[in-house]
Design an enzyme around this catalytic site. Sequence first.
Site, PDB file in Angstrom:
ATOM      1  N   ASP A   1      72.579 -40.243  92.802  1.00 31.88           N
ATOM      2  CA  ASP A   1      71.582 -41.383  93.036  1.00 31.88           C
ATOM      3  C   ASP A   1      70.585 -41.647  91.830  1.00 31.88           C
ATOM      4  O   ASP A   1      69.912 -40.746  91.337  1.00 31.88           O
ATOM      5  CB  ASP A   1      70.817 -40.741  94.189  1.00 31.88           C
TER       6      ASP A   1
ATOM      7  N   GLU B   1      73.089 -47.559  99.124  1.00 28.43           N
ATOM      8  CA  GLU B   1      72.397 -46.507  99.065  1.00 28.43           C
ATOM      9  C   GLU B   1      71.938 -46.111 100.883  1.00 28.43           C
ATOM     10  O   GLU B   1      72.207 -45.142 101.242  1.00 28.43           O
ATOM     11  CB  GLU B   1      70.853 -46.515  98.644  1.00 28.43           C
TER      12      GLU B   1
ATOM     13  N   LYS C   1      65.072 -49.379  86.548  1.00 33.70           N
ATOM     14  CA  LYS C   1      66.172 -49.530  87.534  1.00 33.70           C
ATOM     15  C   LYS C   1      65.655 -51.254  87.869  1.00 33.70           C
ATOM     16  O   LYS C   1      66.757 -51.810  88.372  1.00 33.70           O
ATOM     17  CB  LYS C   1      66.261 -48.747  88.402  1.00 33.70           C
TER      18      LYS C   1
ATOM     19  N   ASP D   1      64.989 -47.471 104.002  1.00 31.01           N
ATOM     20  CA  ASP D   1      65.126 -46.729 102.366  1.00 31.01           C
ATOM     21  C   ASP D   1      64.163 -47.347 101.735  1.00 31.01           C
ATOM     22  O   ASP D   1      64.231 -48.437 101.036  1.00 31.01           O
ATOM     23  CB  ASP D   1      66.570 -46.846 101.740  1.00 31.01           C
TER      24      ASP D   1
END
Length: 567
Positions: free
Chosen positions: A8, A147, A70, A170
């Site tokens: 992850d 994800e 990210k 999420d």
Amino acid sequence: MTLQIGIDLGTTNSLIAQFHNGETRLIPNQHGHFLTPSVISVAEDGSILTGIAARERLSTAPTLTASAFKRFMGTDKTFHLGKRTFRAEELSALILKSLKEDAEAFLGEPVCDVVLTVPAYFNAIQRQATKNAAQMAGLNVLRLLNEPTAAGLAYGLQEKPDDTRFLIYDLGGGTFDVSVLDYFDGVVQVSASAGDNHLGGEDFVNVLRQCFLKKCTTLTSSESDKLAQNSELWQVLETAKRKLGEDMQTEIRFHDGDTVHSAVISREEFQEAATPLMGRLRQPLERALRDAKLHPSQIDGIILVGGATRMPMIRHSIAQLFRRIPLVSVNPDEAIARGAAVQAALIARNESVEEVVLTDVMPFSLGTEAGMDIGQYVTGRFFPIIERNMPVPVSRVETFITSHDGQKVILVDVLQGESMLAKENLKLGELSVNVPPKPKGQVSIDVRFSYDVNGLLEVDISNRDLNLHMNQVFRQNSQNLTPEEIEASLRKLAALKIHPRDQQHNIYLLEKAKRLYEEFLGDNRHIIAAEMARFEAVLETQDAIIIQRAQQQFSEFLNRFDGGWLL
């Protein structure tokens, strides 16, 4: 032999996991922690620091340290750390390399093959940047896994009763995804995904910072601006955000040299200030439910993923909308890494993992530029061929005609996005088709888009009367595939190019319905005709999942008649 693992790669923290002895286990880093901060710093001697050591320098050496990169994967943004410059994928590669080394030290074996997770709403460029980062780190990406889908695997949705439907919520440090997952007959199917790649827990910390600075009334405007940029204050605010998850209020104290700034902020004040962010969270949630054609009451369970979901305002909002308490039996920080490890075990055909077919959906629409005749001819419009949230692999065809007399060339732009205006979408490429000059509308071409799970897009353009056929493969998200793997993907896509109405099993069912129609009379005929029309309408959707279910229902219906069932 190399081990297969799941990673992850998070905005705030990253984790690595392995499926071992029938269950997932997290792999600790060199400090014995499971969470590795996604932070990179350049030391005074030029060496690279990652993880915890780098995070400590956010306050002491902010100009030499980078975090939350990210969010900028696949963009041209650069990070200047001292004399060195990095792109987001290069910084991500350093995190992945550190995780790889930690795993090899813990396992005592080489680590190469990996299932790597990405936000469901990452586009093709962002996904390719993630793959590039892994390649730079010496990793071979077996699969990029969305994800929310990984979270579903961590919760064992493949072990639930048939026709179970879950929503994965999420909210990480920098990105937000929501997905609807269905389970039936050994298939975990993503029905819809939506999200915001620039919304996460860090935005809530920023709201708390604004509350704090507003309450520090003795600060001048310039002092407030300077304090707002202080990275050490950010760490204090992150701690305060977590405290407000447990207490109704908290005192924030920050030492700025010899000066102490303090303010008491209540949970209610924090929630009120975060109202605009809660509105932004609501939009992707509603879009996913709308795309899946579902009402909140039709969701069997809600799974929370990401550390930011611990905030009471998040859980209260979800409970209020869905009238139920979300599931949190798996640590929200760990669910994605554990799910990636399950997917790695599925790829390796680990006998401890129950076989499951995992299907995903398009996170974005693919199409071309076209004109519209609405009394007057309007150009520059986006025409979707494969729409977002269609199951992949997928193949769709649309017919286009010439727009003016004597037209000799049709230009087919390959576009990705959701904007009605073609120019506002991402251009992946173009094909130029030569056609005979005739009056407008008298020359047509069939444009077929076919897309697979590896991100390989094949575009076919044809016209049988003109003996015209063009083909181009766009490998923007498939550069790490071998020629053999690409050829295998193309063979699978070729099978999808047969329209469902022309597939043998569907032909059989339609012919059977015609026979039964001939055998019966009266109201029975009307019933058979109506059911056949419904099935034909489903075939025209070209949606494999919907068709699969309709096949079973239509077959059972016909069998009842074939067995002598009458009104």
